[in-house]
Design a protein around this motif. Structure first.
Motif, PDB file in Angstrom:
ATOM      1  N   MET A   1       0.832  -1.343  -0.054  1.00 39.42           N
ATOM      2  CA  MET A   1      -0.068   0.125  -0.240  1.00 39.42           C
ATOM      3  C   MET A   1       0.885   1.261   0.142  1.00 39.42           C
ATOM      4  SD  MET A   1      -2.943  -1.143   2.924  1.00 39.42           S
ATOM      5  CE  MET A   1      -1.806  -1.647   3.958  1.00 39.42           C
ATOM      6  N   ALA A   2       0.380   2.306  -0.753  1.00 45.66           N
ATOM      7  CA  ALA A   2       1.306   3.360  -0.995  1.00 45.66           C
ATOM      8  C   ALA A   2       1.040   4.493   0.478  1.00 45.66           C
ATOM      9  CB  ALA A   2       1.003   4.240  -2.232  1.00 45.66           C
TER      10      ALA A   2
ATOM     11  N   SER B   1      -4.852  11.243  -4.303  1.00 47.22           N
ATOM     12  CA  SER B   1      -5.072  10.977  -2.951  1.00 47.22           C
ATOM     13  C   SER B   1      -4.870   9.522  -2.502  1.00 47.22           C
ATOM     14  CB  SER B   1      -6.644  11.235  -2.582  1.00 47.22           C
ATOM     15  OG  SER B   1      -7.515  10.125  -3.282  1.00 47.22           O
ATOM     16  N   VAL B   2      -4.580   8.760  -3.368  1.00 50.53           N
ATOM     17  CA  VAL B   2      -4.445   7.153  -3.044  1.00 50.53           C
ATOM     18  C   VAL B   2      -2.856   7.090  -2.559  1.00 50.53           C
ATOM     19  CG1 VAL B   2      -6.101   6.383  -4.555  1.00 50.53           C
ATOM     20  CG2 VAL B   2      -3.841   6.727  -5.375  1.00 50.53           C
ATOM     21  N   TYR B   3      -1.857   7.973  -2.712  1.00 50.07           N
ATOM     22  CA  TYR B   3      -0.702   8.226  -2.348  1.00 50.07           C
ATOM     23  C   TYR B   3      -0.649   8.631  -0.985  1.00 50.07           C
ATOM     24  CZ  TYR B   3       0.446   6.332  -6.977  1.00 50.07           C
ATOM     25  OH  TYR B   3       0.338   5.810  -8.167  1.00 50.07           O
ATOM     26  N   GLY B   4      -1.764   9.084  -0.412  1.00 55.41           N
ATOM     27  CA  GLY B   4      -1.613   9.570   1.151  1.00 55.41           C
ATOM     28  C   GLY B   4      -0.975  11.064   1.099  1.00 55.41           C
ATOM     29  N   LEU B   5      -0.194  11.057   2.205  1.00 55.91           N
ATOM     30  CA  LEU B   5       0.541  12.260   2.245  1.00 55.91           C
ATOM     31  C   LEU B   5       2.027  12.268   1.702  1.00 55.91           C
ATOM     32  CD1 LEU B   5      -0.239  12.779   6.227  1.00 55.91           C
ATOM     33  CD2 LEU B   5      -1.367  13.576   4.056  1.00 55.91           C
ATOM     34  N   SER B   6       2.216  11.459   0.691  1.00 52.96           N
ATOM     35  CA  SER B   6       3.446  11.309   0.095  1.00 52.96           C
ATOM     36  C   SER B   6       4.004  12.685  -0.622  1.00 52.96           C
ATOM     37  CB  SER B   6       3.687  10.144  -0.896  1.00 52.96           C
ATOM     38  OG  SER B   6       3.317   9.047  -0.229  1.00 52.96           O
ATOM     39  N   VAL B   7       3.092  13.469  -1.039  1.00 52.54           N
ATOM     40  CA  VAL B   7       3.398  14.604  -1.941  1.00 52.54           C
ATOM     41  C   VAL B   7       2.725  15.547  -0.880  1.00 52.54           C
ATOM     42  CG1 VAL B   7       2.636  15.915  -3.755  1.00 52.54           C
ATOM     43  CG2 VAL B   7       3.508  13.409  -4.022  1.00 52.54           C
ATOM     44  N   MET B   8       1.270  15.543  -0.702  1.00 49.79           N
ATOM     45  CA  MET B   8       0.732  16.671   0.015  1.00 49.79           C
ATOM     46  C   MET B   8       1.001  16.868   1.396  1.00 49.79           C
ATOM     47  SD  MET B   8      -0.729  17.512  -2.767  1.00 49.79           S
ATOM     48  CE  MET B   8      -1.807  19.083  -2.452  1.00 49.79           C
ATOM     49  N   GLY B   9       1.849  15.906   2.077  1.00 50.35           N
ATOM     50  CA  GLY B   9       1.933  16.003   3.344  1.00 50.35           C
ATOM     51  C   GLY B   9       3.514  16.524   3.656  1.00 50.35           C
TER      52      GLY B   9
ATOM     53  N   SER C   1       2.294   7.569   4.195  1.00 46.94           N
ATOM     54  CA  SER C   1       3.190   8.008   3.187  1.00 46.94           C
ATOM     55  C   SER C   1       3.792   6.679   3.092  1.00 46.94           C
ATOM     56  CB  SER C   1       4.159   9.036   3.598  1.00 46.94           C
ATOM     57  OG  SER C   1       5.042   8.819   4.684  1.00 46.94           O
ATOM     58  N   SER C   2       4.813   6.903   1.642  1.00 49.26           N
ATOM     59  CA  SER C   2       5.281   5.612   1.164  1.00 49.26           C
ATOM     60  C   SER C   2       6.854   5.681   1.229  1.00 49.26           C
ATOM     61  CB  SER C   2       4.839   5.402  -0.258  1.00 49.26           C
ATOM     62  OG  SER C   2       5.652   4.212  -0.916  1.00 49.26           O
ATOM     63  N   LEU C   3       7.439   5.001   1.794  1.00 52.73           N
ATOM     64  CA  LEU C   3       8.934   4.714   1.878  1.00 52.73           C
ATOM     65  C   LEU C   3       9.617   4.815   0.524  1.00 52.73           C
ATOM     66  CD1 LEU C   3      11.652   4.396   3.309  1.00 52.73           C
ATOM     67  CD2 LEU C   3      11.324   2.008   3.273  1.00 52.73           C
ATOM     68  N   VAL C   4       9.233   3.802  -0.450  1.00 47.14           N
ATOM     69  CA  VAL C   4       9.616   3.643  -1.701  1.00 47.14           C
ATOM     70  C   VAL C   4       9.259   4.866  -2.589  1.00 47.14           C
ATOM     71  CG1 VAL C   4       9.787   1.363  -1.732  1.00 47.14           C
ATOM     72  CG2 VAL C   4       7.881   2.486  -2.760  1.00 47.14           C
ATOM     73  N   LEU C   5       8.432   5.697  -2.272  1.00 47.33           N
ATOM     74  CA  LEU C   5       8.033   6.849  -3.204  1.00 47.33           C
ATOM     75  C   LEU C   5       8.772   8.021  -2.879  1.00 47.33           C
ATOM     76  CD1 LEU C   5       4.181   6.289  -3.859  1.00 47.33           C
ATOM     77  CD2 LEU C   5       5.944   5.618  -5.397  1.00 47.33           C
ATOM     78  N   VAL C   6       8.347   8.559  -1.401  1.00 46.38           N
ATOM     79  CA  VAL C   6       9.105   9.622  -1.012  1.00 46.38           C
ATOM     80  C   VAL C   6       9.874   9.440   0.248  1.00 46.38           C
ATOM     81  CG1 VAL C   6       7.495  11.173  -2.192  1.00 46.38           C
ATOM     82  CG2 VAL C   6       7.075  10.522   0.190  1.00 46.38           C
ATOM     83  N   GLY C   7       9.515   8.222   0.946  1.00 43.69           N
ATOM     84  CA  GLY C   7      10.071   8.092   2.443  1.00 43.69           C
ATOM     85  C   GLY C   7      11.759   8.102   2.448  1.00 43.69           C
ATOM     86  N   TYR C   8      12.313   7.555   1.429  1.00 43.40           N
ATOM     87  CA  TYR C   8      13.756   7.527   1.533  1.00 43.40           C
ATOM     88  C   TYR C   8      14.482   8.978   1.256  1.00 43.40           C
ATOM     89  CZ  TYR C   8      13.387   8.104  -3.663  1.00 43.40           C
ATOM     90  OH  TYR C   8      13.308   8.678  -4.903  1.00 43.40           O
TER      91      TYR C   8
ATOM     92  N   VAL D   1      12.838   4.622  11.793  1.00 42.65           N
ATOM     93  CA  VAL D   1      12.549   3.385  12.190  1.00 42.65           C
ATOM     94  C   VAL D   1      10.970   3.105  11.994  1.00 42.65           C
ATOM     95  CG1 VAL D   1      12.160   2.403  14.667  1.00 42.65           C
ATOM     96  CG2 VAL D   1      14.148   3.551  14.275  1.00 42.65           C
ATOM     97  N   LEU D   2      10.171   4.297  11.954  1.00 42.76           N
ATOM     98  CA  LEU D   2       8.879   3.973  11.608  1.00 42.76           C
ATOM     99  C   LEU D   2       8.650   3.314  10.248  1.00 42.76           C
ATOM    100  CD1 LEU D   2       5.783   4.332  12.331  1.00 42.76           C
ATOM    101  CD2 LEU D   2       6.049   6.689  11.400  1.00 42.76           C
ATOM    102  N   TYR D   3       9.541   3.792   9.381  1.00 45.10           N
ATOM    103  CA  TYR D   3       9.425   3.190   7.913  1.00 45.10           C
ATOM    104  C   TYR D   3      10.088   1.799   7.956  1.00 45.10           C
ATOM    105  CZ  TYR D   3       8.051   7.380   5.425  1.00 45.10           C
ATOM    106  OH  TYR D   3       7.589   8.774   4.777  1.00 45.10           O
TER     107      TYR D   3
END
Length: 343
Positions: free
Chosen positions: A120-121, A181-189, A220-227, A260-262
């Motif tokens: 899940m993103a 919006s399906v990517y959650g806060l990856s961009v808008m957060g 949010s997603s680790l692989v999209l923006v988290g790293y 650690v959360l990611y």
């Protein structure tokens, strides 16, 4: 009282401003720009802010955000929703994870596949699909992301600039950008994350910072923006250590908390032996020059900013503002902090 009189009054003032006491630990800094800023506001000078209620502007902005839901209210399930990467992809991921919540396998997916095959993103967004049918879950998640986007930008700009009307305009414009919006806060957060960093820099170290980091991490997603966000926090922490800033250890705690959360949230990426079918897909990346040019002019596909038409105008305005700031700094440089380290 004009600006010159304010400057003279400030020069005669031997007291330290609160910010100097906090950052410089009582060292002499008579001609501090923050005190000049405060005196100018009190005198109604060039830095004076109009007395517009921050809460009123925030409520007005949220009302504008709610207007985006008018088509959904009027049309219901006949409303238009972009299909690509939403209705044909991520939505099914949330539906399956909600249907088989905390289970390890999806029996109806490709004759049975492990749940790690569909990551899940925005992991926490599955909560909406646990309690609502897909259409209303999509709307609930959309409203949540849009609200956080507005609130995050408003609070971030308010923390930095302290002018409510600028915060209002920035937040409204940011929330109106097209997003998935399906990517959650990856961009808008992202403004929310920046706000946390600003709070840490200003030594507002409360449990609220970690709650916001937790909220951003699970949506949010680790692989999209988290790293990239983790790298940003590490560099932010390193810069505070270089400057010997008093809040350096709190920045370190924040960076470790998000990392650690990611790691806990995406442990299946590190320990699962599942091999994705996308491994067989041949990806031909663009050259660095072409990729940079495309990103600069067009933006990223999933985070469209529609900035191409205003890019030239924005560059011109930026250069003019930079020149104006240089001249202002040149005339009043003795009232600015300068490049002192935090000792």
């Amino acid at each position: 009282m004009n600006l010159k009189e304010i400057q003279e009054k400030h020069t005669k003032n031997k007291k330290h401003c609160p910010r100097c006491i906090k950052f410089h630990k009582g060292k002499t800094q008579r001609q501090c720009f923050s005190t000049l800023f405060k005196l100018s506001k009190e005198a109604g000078g060039i830095f004076a802010d109009k007395k517009i209620s921050k809460n009123l502007l925030f409520a007005l902005g949220m009302a504008i955000v709610l207007l985006e839901f008018l088509p959904f209210i009027l049309l219901g399930k006949n409303a238009v929703i972009p299909i690509h990467d939403q209705l044909d992809g991520e939505i099914f991921t949330y539906i399956l994870h909600a249907k088989h919540f905390l289970e390890k396998d999806f029996p109806e997916f490709m004759n049975g596949m492990p749940s790690s095959a569909l990551m899940m993103a925005s992991p926490a967004s599955v909560v909406f699909y646990l309690f609502f049918e897909p259409f209303y879950a999509f709307l609930a998640n959309y409203f949540f992301v849009l609200s956080v986007a507005f609130a995050g930008m408003f609070l971030c700009v308010q923390e930095i600039w302290e002018k409510s009307w600028i915060s209002f305009l920035a937040a409204v414009l940011f929330s109106q950008l097209p997003f998935y919006s399906v990517y959650g806060l990856s961009v808008m957060g992202q403004p929310l994350l920046v706000w946390v960093c600003v709070r840490i820099y200003c030594q507002k170290n409360t449990i609220w910072n970690y709650f916001l980091l937790f909220l951003f991490g699970i949506f949010s997603s680790l692989v999209l923006v988290g790293y990239a966000d983790c790298l940003f926090l590490v560099l932010f922490t390193y810069s505070l250590y270089i400057c010997r800033h008093p809040a350096k250890k709190y920045a370190l705690y924040a960076a470790l908390f998000l990392i650690v959360l990611y790691a806990c949230q995406n442990r299946s990426l590190f320990f699962s032996r599942f091999v994705s079918h996308r491994k067989e897909k041949e990806v031909l990346p663009l050259s660095f020059k072409n990729a940079f040019t495309e990103m600069l002019l067009e933006g990223q596909y999933h985070a469209a900013s529609l900035h191409k038409m205003i890019l030239i105008f924005a560059v011109v305005v930026f250069l003019v503002c930079l020149l104006f700031y240089y001249e202002l700094n040149k005339q009043q440089k003795k009232y600015l902090w300068g490049g002192q380290r935090y000792l």
